[in-house]
Motif scaffolding. Structure first.
Motif, PDB file in Angstrom:
ATOM      1  N   TYR A  37       0.827  -1.206   0.000  1.00 43.90           N
ATOM      2  CA  TYR A  37       0.000   0.000   0.000  1.00 43.90           C
ATOM      3  C   TYR A  37       0.863   1.259   0.000  1.00 43.90           C
ATOM      4  CZ  TYR A  37      -3.937  -3.065   0.660  1.00 43.90           C
ATOM      5  OH  TYR A  37      -4.881  -4.043   0.482  1.00 43.90           O
ATOM      6  N   SER A  38       1.989   1.195   0.672  1.00 46.23           N
ATOM      7  CA  SER A  38       2.946   2.299   0.638  1.00 46.23           C
ATOM      8  C   SER A  38       3.500   2.485  -0.769  1.00 46.23           C
ATOM      9  CB  SER A  38       4.080   2.030   1.627  1.00 46.23           C
ATOM     10  OG  SER A  38       5.075   3.008   1.524  1.00 46.23           O
ATOM     11  N   TYR A  39       3.791   1.386  -1.457  1.00 47.10           N
ATOM     12  CA  TYR A  39       4.278   1.471  -2.842  1.00 47.10           C
ATOM     13  C   TYR A  39       3.212   2.108  -3.739  1.00 47.10           C
ATOM     14  CZ  TYR A  39       7.607  -2.185  -1.273  1.00 47.10           C
ATOM     15  OH  TYR A  39       8.556  -2.935  -0.608  1.00 47.10           O
ATOM     16  N   PHE A  40       1.942   1.696  -3.562  1.00 47.06           N
ATOM     17  CA  PHE A  40       0.855   2.284  -4.357  1.00 47.06           C
ATOM     18  C   PHE A  40       0.772   3.795  -4.110  1.00 47.06           C
ATOM     19  CE2 PHE A  40      -1.894  -1.861  -4.207  1.00 47.06           C
ATOM     20  CZ  PHE A  40      -1.091  -2.449  -5.160  1.00 47.06           C
ATOM     21  N   ASP A  41       0.757   4.175  -2.847  1.00 46.12           N
ATOM     22  CA  ASP A  41       0.646   5.591  -2.461  1.00 46.12           C
ATOM     23  C   ASP A  41       1.817   6.389  -3.021  1.00 46.12           C
ATOM     24  OD1 ASP A  41      -0.713   7.659  -1.175  1.00 46.12           O
ATOM     25  OD2 ASP A  41       0.241   7.278   0.753  1.00 46.12           O
ATOM     26  N   THR A  42       3.012   5.846  -2.906  1.00 43.65           N
ATOM     27  CA  THR A  42       4.209   6.508  -3.426  1.00 43.65           C
ATOM     28  C   THR A  42       4.119   6.690  -4.937  1.00 43.65           C
ATOM     29  OG1 THR A  42       5.597   5.692  -1.625  1.00 43.65           O
ATOM     30  CG2 THR A  42       6.726   6.326  -3.664  1.00 43.65           C
ATOM     31  N   ALA A  43       3.688   5.653  -5.644  1.00 40.70           N
ATOM     32  CA  ALA A  43       3.603   5.733  -7.104  1.00 40.70           C
ATOM     33  C   ALA A  43       2.582   6.773  -7.551  1.00 40.70           C
ATOM     34  CB  ALA A  43       3.256   4.370  -7.690  1.00 40.70           C
ATOM     35  N   VAL A  44       1.386   6.736  -6.983  1.00 45.85           N
ATOM     36  CA  VAL A  44       0.340   7.692  -7.369  1.00 45.85           C
ATOM     37  C   VAL A  44       0.811   9.117  -7.135  1.00 45.85           C
ATOM     38  CG1 VAL A  44      -1.968   8.561  -6.805  1.00 45.85           C
ATOM     39  CG2 VAL A  44      -1.589   6.092  -7.046  1.00 45.85           C
ATOM     40  N   ASN A  45       1.313   9.390  -5.948  1.00 44.27           N
ATOM     41  CA  ASN A  45       1.707  10.762  -5.621  1.00 44.27           C
ATOM     42  C   ASN A  45       2.955  11.216  -6.373  1.00 44.27           C
ATOM     43  OD1 ASN A  45      -0.369  11.725  -3.734  1.00 44.27           O
ATOM     44  ND2 ASN A  45       0.245   9.910  -2.627  1.00 44.27           N
ATOM     45  N   THR A  46       3.891  10.304  -6.617  1.00 41.13           N
ATOM     46  CA  THR A  46       5.065  10.645  -7.425  1.00 41.13           C
ATOM     47  C   THR A  46       4.646  11.078  -8.821  1.00 41.13           C
ATOM     48  OG1 THR A  46       6.532   9.164  -6.204  1.00 41.13           O
ATOM     49  CG2 THR A  46       7.195   9.715  -8.455  1.00 41.13           C
ATOM     50  N   LEU A  47       3.724  10.329  -9.417  1.00 39.67           N
ATOM     51  CA  LEU A  47       3.263  10.668 -10.768  1.00 39.67           C
ATOM     52  C   LEU A  47       2.479  11.983 -10.785  1.00 39.67           C
ATOM     53  CD1 LEU A  47       2.363   7.077 -11.933  1.00 39.67           C
ATOM     54  CD2 LEU A  47       4.130   8.562 -12.930  1.00 39.67           C
ATOM     55  N   LEU A  48       1.608  12.197  -9.804  1.00 41.12           N
ATOM     56  CA  LEU A  48       0.833  13.445  -9.753  1.00 41.12           C
ATOM     57  C   LEU A  48       1.737  14.657  -9.538  1.00 41.12           C
ATOM     58  CD1 LEU A  48      -2.198  12.223  -7.625  1.00 41.12           C
ATOM     59  CD2 LEU A  48      -2.217  12.787 -10.070  1.00 41.12           C
ATOM     60  N   ILE A  49       2.698  14.528  -8.644  1.00 37.22           N
ATOM     61  CA  ILE A  49       3.650  15.625  -8.406  1.00 37.22           C
ATOM     62  C   ILE A  49       4.479  15.872  -9.654  1.00 37.22           C
ATOM     63  CG2 ILE A  49       5.710  16.310  -7.099  1.00 37.22           C
ATOM     64  CD1 ILE A  49       4.392  14.744  -4.685  1.00 37.22           C
ATOM     65  N   GLY A  50       4.970  14.805 -10.276  1.00 36.99           N
ATOM     66  CA  GLY A  50       5.776  14.931 -11.486  1.00 36.99           C
ATOM     67  C   GLY A  50       5.025  15.574 -12.638  1.00 36.99           C
ATOM     68  N   ALA A  51       3.714  15.354 -12.696  1.00 34.15           N
ATOM     69  CA  ALA A  51       2.879  15.948 -13.748  1.00 34.15           C
ATOM     70  C   ALA A  51       2.487  17.384 -13.420  1.00 34.15           C
ATOM     71  CB  ALA A  51       1.638  15.100 -13.970  1.00 34.15           C
ATOM     72  N   GLY A  52       2.862  17.841 -12.228  1.00 38.62           N
ATOM     73  CA  GLY A  52       2.560  19.218 -11.834  1.00 38.62           C
ATOM     74  C   GLY A  52       1.119  19.459 -11.425  1.00 38.62           C
ATOM     75  N   VAL A  53       0.402  18.396 -11.022  1.00 31.04           N
ATOM     76  CA  VAL A  53      -1.004  18.576 -10.650  1.00 31.04           C
ATOM     77  C   VAL A  53      -1.264  18.321  -9.162  1.00 31.04           C
ATOM     78  CG1 VAL A  53      -1.894  18.145 -12.965  1.00 31.04           C
ATOM     79  CG2 VAL A  53      -1.594  16.221 -11.382  1.00 31.04           C
ATOM     80  N   LEU A  54      -0.215  18.127  -8.388  1.00 30.12           N
ATOM     81  CA  LEU A  54      -0.360  17.963  -6.940  1.00 30.12           C
ATOM     82  C   LEU A  54       0.767  18.716  -6.242  1.00 30.12           C
ATOM     83  CD1 LEU A  54      -1.662  16.668  -4.420  1.00 30.12           C
ATOM     84  CD2 LEU A  54      -0.129  14.713  -4.770  1.00 30.12           C
ATOM     85  N   ASP A  55       0.376  19.630  -5.371  1.00 31.08           N
ATOM     86  CA  ASP A  55       1.309  20.352  -4.506  1.00 31.08           C
ATOM     87  C   ASP A  55       0.979  19.912  -3.084  1.00 31.08           C
ATOM     88  OD1 ASP A  55       2.630  22.113  -2.802  1.00 31.08           O
ATOM     89  OD2 ASP A  55       2.155  23.884  -3.989  1.00 31.08           O
ATOM     90  N   VAL A  56       1.774  18.987  -2.544  1.00 28.13           N
ATOM     91  CA  VAL A  56       1.461  18.397  -1.242  1.00 28.13           C
ATOM     92  C   VAL A  56       1.594  19.385  -0.091  1.00 28.13           C
ATOM     93  CG1 VAL A  56       1.975  16.033  -1.932  1.00 28.13           C
ATOM     94  CG2 VAL A  56       3.783  17.435  -0.948  1.00 28.13           C
ATOM     95  N   HIS A  57       2.349  20.465  -0.289  1.00 24.33           N
ATOM     96  CA  HIS A  57       2.578  21.408   0.800  1.00 24.33           C
ATOM     97  C   HIS A  57       1.577  22.555   0.844  1.00 24.33           C
ATOM     98  CE1 HIS A  57       6.159  19.245   1.811  1.00 24.33           C
ATOM     99  NE2 HIS A  57       6.577  19.344   0.564  1.00 24.33           N
TER     100      HIS A  57
END
Length: 147
Positions: A37-57
């Motif tokens: 589940y950590s791998y899934f979460d990491t992959a989803v958020n890595t891709l969203l951040i990399g695409a510039g559509v998620l700013d976690v901060h």
């Protein structure tokens, strides 16, 4: 699920390399189920951040996990290099269902496959917001059937 029915790499639209960690192994000598589940979460958020559509901060919109599940086909263990494949199965008004698979570095069939549902909400109010604009465009690019 028989080997021939396991998900294959070609069924996924985006990929993230993941390195197992020593702490991922459990007392049975394989990666513990919670690490997947950590791998899934990491992959989803890595891709969203990399695409510039998620700013976690400081982004106004965030995705909250409301559902997740996983099927396990073959054990994994430290120190294996893995790849997580992602595709978008459904985009709703305020939600998205990601389907993911975990592959050993050189294998075509998945060792595990699962899903992950985000509901997008306003960071402050935690009320659902529409999946729109650039986020929707990125998700549509990862949708099944987009070759």
């Amino acid at each position: 699920m028989p080997l021939q029915d396991r998900p294959r790499r070609r069924q996924y639209r985006a990929f993230v390399p993941i390195q197992t960690r020593w702490a991922d192994n459990d007392v049975y000598g394989h990666v513990n189920n919670v690490a997947y589940y950590s791998y899934f979460d990491t992959a989803v958020n890595t891709l969203l951040i990399g695409a510039g559509v998620l700013d976690v901060h400081s982004g106004e919109t965030i995705g909250l996990v409301v559902e997740t599940g996983c099927l396990y086909f073959a054990p994994l263990a430290f120190p294996e290099a893995l790849t997580v494949g992602l595709r978008v199965a459904k985009i709703g008004r305020s939600s998205v269902r990601y389907e993911l698979a975990i592959f050993r570095e050189q294998e075509d069939t998945a060792a595990a496959a699962g899903h992950f549902v985000h509901v997008y909400v306003n960071r402050q109010t935690r009320r659902p917001v529409e999946v729109a604009g650039r986020l929707r465009a990125v998700l549509e690019g990862w949708a099944e059937g987009n070759e």
